[in-house]
Write an enzyme that holds these catalytic residues in place. Structure first.
Site, PDB file in Angstrom:
ATOM      1  N   GLY A  17       0.789  -1.195   0.091  1.00  0.00           N
ATOM      2  CA  GLY A  17      -0.046  -0.139   0.044  1.00  0.00           C
ATOM      3  C   GLY A  17       0.857   1.299  -0.050  1.00  0.00           C
ATOM      4  N   ASN A  90       3.884   5.188   8.869  1.00  0.00           N
ATOM      5  CA  ASN A  90       2.672   4.732   8.190  1.00  0.00           C
ATOM      6  C   ASN A  90       2.006   3.599   8.782  1.00  0.00           C
ATOM      7  OD1 ASN A  90       1.248   4.392   5.658  1.00  0.00           O
ATOM      8  ND2 ASN A  90       2.460   2.627   5.646  1.00  0.00           N
ATOM      9  N   TYR A 154     -11.130   3.631  15.197  1.00  0.00           N
ATOM     10  CA  TYR A 154     -10.161   4.230  14.026  1.00  0.00           C
ATOM     11  C   TYR A 154     -10.041   5.718  13.912  1.00  0.00           C
ATOM     12  CZ  TYR A 154      -7.860   4.255   9.512  1.00  0.00           C
ATOM     13  OH  TYR A 154      -7.102   4.495   8.381  1.00  0.00           O
TER      14      TYR A 154
END
Length: 272
Positions: A17, A90, A154
Protein backbone atom coordinates in the site's frame (compact mmCIF):
# COMPACT_ATOMS: atom_id res chain seq x y z
CA UNK A 1 19.64 14.55 -9.35
CA UNK A 2 16.82 13.51 -7.01
CA UNK A 3 14.88 15.75 -4.66
CA UNK A 4 16.21 13.98 -1.56
CA UNK A 5 19.63 12.75 -2.68
CA UNK A 6 21.78 11.65 0.23
CA UNK A 7 18.93 11.43 2.73
CA UNK A 8 18.06 8.31 4.70
CA UNK A 9 14.44 7.35 5.36
CA UNK A 10 12.74 4.90 7.72
CA UNK A 11 9.28 3.83 6.56
CA UNK A 12 7.01 1.63 8.68
CA UNK A 13 4.24 -0.51 7.23
CA UNK A 14 6.25 -0.65 4.00
CA UNK A 15 5.16 -4.15 3.00
CA UNK A 16 2.23 -2.91 0.91
CA UNK A 17 0.00 0.00 0.00
CA UNK A 18 1.04 3.53 0.90
CA UNK A 19 4.18 2.39 2.72
CA UNK A 20 5.43 0.49 -0.31
CA UNK A 21 4.66 3.43 -2.58
CA UNK A 22 6.57 5.75 -0.23
CA UNK A 23 9.58 3.43 -0.37
CA UNK A 24 9.50 3.43 -4.16
CA UNK A 25 9.02 7.19 -4.58
CA UNK A 26 11.57 8.24 -1.94
CA UNK A 27 14.13 5.78 -3.32
CA UNK A 28 13.48 7.07 -6.85
CA UNK A 29 14.38 10.55 -5.62
CA UNK A 30 17.67 9.48 -4.06
CA UNK A 31 16.96 8.42 -0.48
CA UNK A 32 18.26 5.20 1.04
CA UNK A 33 15.36 3.28 2.57
CA UNK A 34 14.93 1.24 5.73
CA UNK A 35 11.58 -0.46 5.15
CA UNK A 36 9.91 -2.17 8.11
CA UNK A 37 6.76 -4.22 8.59
CA UNK A 38 5.49 -7.40 10.26
CA UNK A 39 4.71 -8.66 6.74
CA UNK A 40 8.03 -10.15 5.72
CA UNK A 41 6.74 -11.43 2.37
CA UNK A 42 5.46 -7.95 1.56
CA UNK A 43 8.79 -6.43 2.51
CA UNK A 44 10.56 -8.85 0.17
CA UNK A 45 8.40 -7.63 -2.70
CA UNK A 46 8.93 -3.98 -1.76
CA UNK A 47 12.69 -4.52 -1.73
CA UNK A 48 12.52 -6.26 -5.10
CA UNK A 49 10.64 -3.34 -6.65
CA UNK A 50 13.04 -0.74 -5.24
CA UNK A 51 16.11 -2.76 -6.18
CA UNK A 52 14.88 -3.33 -9.73
CA UNK A 53 14.48 0.43 -10.15
CA UNK A 54 18.04 1.05 -8.98
CA UNK A 55 17.20 2.24 -5.47
CA UNK A 56 18.91 1.47 -2.18
CA UNK A 57 16.89 -0.40 0.40
CA UNK A 58 17.19 -2.72 3.36
CA UNK A 59 14.33 -4.29 5.28
CA UNK A 60 13.59 -5.32 8.83
CA UNK A 61 10.76 -7.09 10.61
CA UNK A 62 9.34 -4.59 13.12
CA UNK A 63 6.44 -4.69 15.52
CA UNK A 64 5.86 -0.95 15.84
CA UNK A 65 4.41 -1.24 19.35
CA UNK A 66 7.62 -2.86 20.67
CA UNK A 67 9.37 0.05 22.38
CA UNK A 68 12.84 -1.50 22.41
CA UNK A 69 12.70 -2.30 18.69
CA UNK A 70 12.69 1.38 17.76
CA UNK A 71 16.21 2.00 19.03
CA UNK A 72 17.37 -1.06 17.11
CA UNK A 73 15.73 0.13 13.89
CA UNK A 74 17.44 3.53 14.11
CA UNK A 75 20.81 1.93 14.97
CA UNK A 76 20.60 -0.56 12.10
CA UNK A 77 19.57 2.18 9.68
CA UNK A 78 22.55 4.32 10.62
CA UNK A 79 24.89 1.34 10.33
CA UNK A 80 23.57 0.54 6.85
CA UNK A 81 23.24 4.00 5.30
CA UNK A 82 24.19 6.74 7.75
CA UNK A 83 22.08 8.89 10.05
CA UNK A 84 18.37 8.93 9.14
CA UNK A 85 16.71 12.28 8.49
CA UNK A 86 13.24 11.11 7.40
CA UNK A 87 10.70 9.01 9.31
CA UNK A 88 7.38 7.99 7.78
CA UNK A 89 5.11 6.61 10.52
CA UNK A 90 2.79 4.71 8.19
CA UNK A 91 2.01 1.42 9.94
CA UNK A 92 -1.62 1.14 10.96
CA UNK A 93 -4.67 -1.08 11.23
CA UNK A 94 -8.42 -0.56 10.96
CA UNK A 95 -10.72 -2.51 13.28
CA UNK A 96 -14.30 -1.63 12.42
CA UNK A 97 -17.30 -2.34 14.59
CA UNK A 98 -20.44 -0.89 16.11
CA UNK A 99 -19.61 1.19 19.16
CA UNK A 100 -22.12 -0.54 21.46
CA UNK A 101 -20.58 -3.92 20.69
CA UNK A 102 -16.91 -2.89 20.47
CA UNK A 103 -14.55 -4.76 22.77
CA UNK A 104 -12.01 -3.08 25.02
CA UNK A 105 -9.40 -5.48 23.64
CA UNK A 106 -9.96 -4.25 20.07
CA UNK A 107 -10.03 -0.63 21.26
CA UNK A 108 -6.66 -1.00 22.96
CA UNK A 109 -5.14 -2.79 19.96
CA UNK A 110 -6.35 -0.05 17.62
CA UNK A 111 -4.80 2.63 19.83
CA UNK A 112 -1.55 0.72 20.30
CA UNK A 113 -0.84 0.23 16.61
CA UNK A 114 -2.14 3.57 15.34
CA UNK A 115 -1.21 5.92 18.19
CA UNK A 116 1.43 4.34 20.44
CA UNK A 117 3.60 3.50 17.43
CA UNK A 118 3.52 7.10 16.21
CA UNK A 119 4.57 8.32 19.65
CA UNK A 120 7.38 5.74 19.87
CA UNK A 121 8.63 6.48 16.36
CA UNK A 122 8.48 10.24 16.79
CA UNK A 123 10.26 10.07 20.12
CA UNK A 124 13.02 7.88 18.66
CA UNK A 125 13.38 10.22 15.68
CA UNK A 126 13.60 13.30 17.89
CA UNK A 127 16.37 11.69 19.91
CA UNK A 128 18.27 10.65 16.78
CA UNK A 129 17.74 13.74 14.61
CA UNK A 130 17.82 16.59 17.12
CA UNK A 131 20.40 19.19 16.13
CA UNK A 132 20.82 17.69 12.66
CA UNK A 133 17.26 18.28 11.54
CA UNK A 134 14.86 16.08 9.66
CA UNK A 135 11.28 15.45 8.70
CA UNK A 136 8.73 13.25 10.46
CA UNK A 137 5.62 12.41 8.45
CA UNK A 138 2.75 10.75 10.30
CA UNK A 139 0.13 9.04 8.16
CA UNK A 140 -3.30 9.78 9.57
CA UNK A 141 -6.59 9.67 7.59
CA UNK A 142 -9.62 11.73 6.69
CA UNK A 143 -11.11 9.65 9.52
CA UNK A 144 -8.96 11.80 11.78
CA UNK A 145 -10.85 14.88 10.57
CA UNK A 146 -14.45 13.71 10.76
CA UNK A 147 -16.51 10.90 12.24
CA UNK A 148 -17.77 7.73 10.59
CA UNK A 149 -20.30 5.22 11.87
CA UNK A 150 -18.75 1.87 12.68
CA UNK A 151 -15.27 3.38 12.91
CA UNK A 152 -15.22 5.09 16.30
CA UNK A 153 -11.92 3.57 17.40
CA UNK A 154 -10.24 4.19 14.05
CA UNK A 155 -11.43 7.81 13.95
CA UNK A 156 -10.21 8.33 17.51
CA UNK A 157 -6.80 6.92 16.73
CA UNK A 158 -6.32 8.97 13.57
CA UNK A 159 -7.59 12.13 15.26
CA UNK A 160 -5.02 11.53 17.99
CA UNK A 161 -2.27 11.29 15.36
CA UNK A 162 -3.34 14.67 13.97
CA UNK A 163 -3.10 16.52 17.29
CA UNK A 164 -0.04 14.63 18.46
CA UNK A 165 1.67 15.76 15.26
CA UNK A 166 0.86 19.40 15.99
CA UNK A 167 2.11 19.20 19.56
CA UNK A 168 5.32 17.47 18.47
CA UNK A 169 5.89 20.06 15.75
CA UNK A 170 5.60 22.95 18.20
CA UNK A 171 7.92 21.23 20.67
CA UNK A 172 10.51 20.42 18.00
CA UNK A 173 10.46 24.02 16.78
CA UNK A 174 10.72 25.58 20.22
CA UNK A 175 13.60 23.29 21.19
CA UNK A 176 15.50 24.23 18.03
CA UNK A 177 15.83 20.62 16.86
CA UNK A 178 15.53 21.45 13.17
CA UNK A 179 12.89 18.71 12.89
CA UNK A 180 9.61 19.30 11.09
CA UNK A 181 6.54 17.16 11.88
CA UNK A 182 3.48 16.93 9.62
CA UNK A 183 0.51 14.63 9.16
CA UNK A 184 -0.95 13.27 5.92
CA UNK A 185 -4.64 12.42 5.69
CA UNK A 186 -5.53 10.09 2.82
CA UNK A 187 -9.12 9.53 1.77
CA UNK A 188 -10.18 6.40 -0.07
CA UNK A 189 -6.96 4.96 -1.44
CA UNK A 190 -6.84 1.66 -3.34
CA UNK A 191 -4.79 -0.33 -0.82
CA UNK A 192 -5.10 -3.68 0.97
CA UNK A 193 -6.39 -2.02 4.16
CA UNK A 194 -9.24 -0.45 2.18
CA UNK A 195 -10.05 -3.73 0.46
CA UNK A 196 -10.31 -5.43 3.85
CA UNK A 197 -12.63 -2.67 5.02
CA UNK A 198 -14.80 -3.10 1.93
CA UNK A 199 -14.98 -6.84 2.55
CA UNK A 200 -16.22 -6.23 6.09
CA UNK A 201 -18.74 -3.69 4.82
CA UNK A 202 -20.18 -6.08 2.25
CA UNK A 203 -20.42 -8.87 4.79
CA UNK A 204 -22.73 -6.63 6.82
CA UNK A 205 -24.94 -5.68 3.84
CA UNK A 206 -27.83 -7.55 2.32
CA UNK A 207 -27.79 -8.61 -1.33
CA UNK A 208 -30.15 -5.82 -2.46
CA UNK A 209 -27.90 -3.11 -1.02
CA UNK A 210 -24.79 -4.57 -2.69
CA UNK A 211 -26.67 -4.84 -6.00
CA UNK A 212 -27.73 -1.19 -5.77
CA UNK A 213 -24.17 -0.01 -5.16
CA UNK A 214 -22.66 -2.08 -7.96
CA UNK A 215 -25.41 -1.72 -10.57
CA UNK A 216 -23.66 1.04 -12.54
CA UNK A 217 -20.54 -1.06 -13.08
CA UNK A 218 -21.99 -4.44 -13.96
CA UNK A 219 -19.78 -6.02 -11.30
CA UNK A 220 -21.07 -8.24 -8.51
CA UNK A 221 -18.79 -6.94 -5.77
CA UNK A 222 -17.61 -3.58 -4.52
CA UNK A 223 -14.13 -2.13 -4.88
CA UNK A 224 -12.43 1.07 -3.75
CA UNK A 225 -13.47 3.01 -6.87
CA UNK A 226 -17.12 2.13 -6.30
CA UNK A 227 -16.97 3.38 -2.72
CA UNK A 228 -15.15 6.52 -3.84
CA UNK A 229 -17.76 7.19 -6.50
CA UNK A 230 -20.32 7.54 -3.70
CA UNK A 231 -18.26 9.89 -1.52
CA UNK A 232 -15.50 11.64 -3.49
CA UNK A 233 -16.26 14.47 -5.94
CA UNK A 234 -13.43 13.18 -8.14
CA UNK A 235 -15.33 9.92 -8.45
CA UNK A 236 -12.45 7.52 -8.03
CA UNK A 237 -10.17 6.08 -5.40
CA UNK A 238 -6.72 7.56 -4.96
CA UNK A 239 -3.57 5.64 -5.79
CA UNK A 240 -0.87 4.95 -3.19
CA UNK A 241 1.71 6.80 -5.27
CA UNK A 242 -0.43 9.96 -5.14
CA UNK A 243 -0.04 9.93 -1.36
CA UNK A 244 3.65 9.08 -1.67
CA UNK A 245 4.32 12.13 -3.85
CA UNK A 246 3.01 14.36 -1.06
CA UNK A 247 5.17 12.49 1.45
CA UNK A 248 8.14 13.16 -0.84
CA UNK A 249 7.42 16.90 -0.78
CA UNK A 250 7.20 16.90 3.02
CA UNK A 251 10.44 14.90 3.25
CA UNK A 252 12.29 17.31 0.97
CA UNK A 253 13.83 20.70 1.64
CA UNK A 254 11.13 22.23 -0.57
CA UNK A 255 8.84 22.11 2.49
CA UNK A 256 11.40 23.63 4.85
CA UNK A 257 8.93 26.10 6.43
CA UNK A 258 6.01 23.69 6.75
CA UNK A 259 5.46 21.98 10.09
CA UNK A 260 2.56 21.05 12.34
CA UNK A 261 0.08 20.92 9.46
CA UNK A 262 -2.37 18.34 8.18
CA UNK A 263 -2.21 17.62 4.45
CA UNK A 264 -5.28 16.02 2.92
CA UNK A 265 -5.22 13.72 -0.13
CA UNK A 266 -8.87 12.78 -0.71
CA UNK A 267 -10.18 13.88 -4.10
CA UNK A 268 -12.12 16.76 -2.45
CA UNK A 269 -14.06 14.38 -0.17
CA UNK A 270 -13.73 16.64 2.88
CA UNK A 271 -14.16 19.86 0.88
CA UNK A 272 -17.94 19.73 1.07
Amino acid sequence: MGQIDGKVAIITGAGSGIGRACAQVLAREGAAIMATDIDTDGLTETARLVDSAGGRITTRHQDVVDEAAWDTVFAETEAAFGAPSILVNNAGIAIAGALADYSLEDWRLQMAVNVDSVFLGTRAAMRAMSGRGGSIINISSVAGLRGAAGASAYCTSKGAVRLFTKAAAVECAQLGTGIRVNSVHPGIIDTPIWQKSITRMTEAMDADRIAALTAHSGANQMDADMIAAQSSPMGRAGRPEEVAELVLFLASDASSYISGQEHVVDGAMTAR
